[in-house]
Design an enzyme around this catalytic site. Structure first.
Site, PDB file in Angstrom:
ATOM      1  CG  ASP A 130       1.609   2.218  -2.038  1.00 37.35           C
ATOM      2  OD1 ASP A 130       1.885   3.327  -2.533  1.00 37.35           O
ATOM      3  OD2 ASP A 130       2.454   1.460  -1.522  1.00 37.35           O
ATOM      4  CG  HIS A 144      -2.599   1.538   1.459  1.00 38.43           C
ATOM      5  ND1 HIS A 144      -1.943   1.853   2.631  1.00 38.43           N
ATOM      6  CD2 HIS A 144      -1.856   0.580   0.837  1.00 38.43           C
ATOM      7  CE1 HIS A 144      -0.842   1.104   2.713  1.00 38.43           C
ATOM      8  NE2 HIS A 144      -0.776   0.321   1.650  1.00 38.43           N
TER       9      HIS A 144
HETATM   10 NI    NI Z   1       0.920  -2.199  -1.688  1.00 32.93          NI
END
Ligand code: NI
Length: 199
Positions: A17, A162
């Site tokens: 992400d 991430h």
């Molecule tokens: Ni996010």
């Protein structure tokens, strides 16, 4: 003639992400490429506008792309019109950069309400969450990231990681852990697939 017995699918989806960026995204892409693993990137439109070349790499290397809003907004705090704008600006940048529209949406912080869900789904796409969260963004040690994944991953799991952001902008531990995450999942017989390919 022998009939094939159905092989139970043992798949998981790695998701990354908040990118793309120019520091961690390329490192993550290198590792995925080295291991021939496909993943899903939920991208933030403002990051796409700054790092279009890394979105191109994500796309060219066969990963799936999802919309993660324009500026990582908490959608539950926005009007319908503003939610649509967050998604559309990101869609437009992705489309202009790689020629496809994101086929799914992930709400920042996983913050969803009934009306957010309705507004997003009216744009014709599913909202995608996760069910394994090793909190890599928080600076969790690589061994603890892996332990969390070992404890919680099951067939069909969606693992949240991430490729931009993190505490003080640091995702070194994600990069350090990723080869071991891949090795663990492979050893357990998991196939790593994109969200659209997850059965
Ligand atoms: Ni996010």
């Amino acid at each position: 003639m022998q009939e094939k017995s159905p092989i139970p699918s043992k798949q998981v989806a790695l998701t990354f992400d908040d990118g793309p960026d120019g520091k961690y995204t390329p490192k993550i892409l290198d590792i995925l490429k080295q291991h021939n693993v496909k993943a899903t990137f939920f991208v933030v439109g403002s990051q796409v506008s700054k790092y279009p070349d890394f979105l191109k790499r994500i796309h060219e290397e066969g990963h799936a792309i999802g919309n993660h809003t324009w500026d990582h907004a908490n959608l539950t705090k926005l009007t319908d019109a503003k939610i649509k704008q967050e998604l559309k600006e990101t869609d437009d940048w992705v489309e202009q950069t790689v020629g496809i529209y994101p086929s799914m949406v992930r709400a920042p912080y996983g913050a969803i309400s009934a009306s957010v869900k309705e507004t997003v789904e009216k744009t014709g796409r599913p909202l995608i969450g996760w069910n394994v969260d090793p909190r890599d963004w928080a600076g969790t040690a690589p061994k603890d990231i892996i332990a969390n994944i070992q404890t919680h991953t099951k067939p069909g799991s969606v693992i949240l990681l991430h490729c931009f952001g993190g505490k003080k902008g640091n995702l070194d531990n994600t990069v350090k852990a990723l080869p071991d995450i891949i090795a663990y999942l492979q050893k357990e017989g998991y196939q790593m697939v994109t969200i659209p390919d997850l059965k």
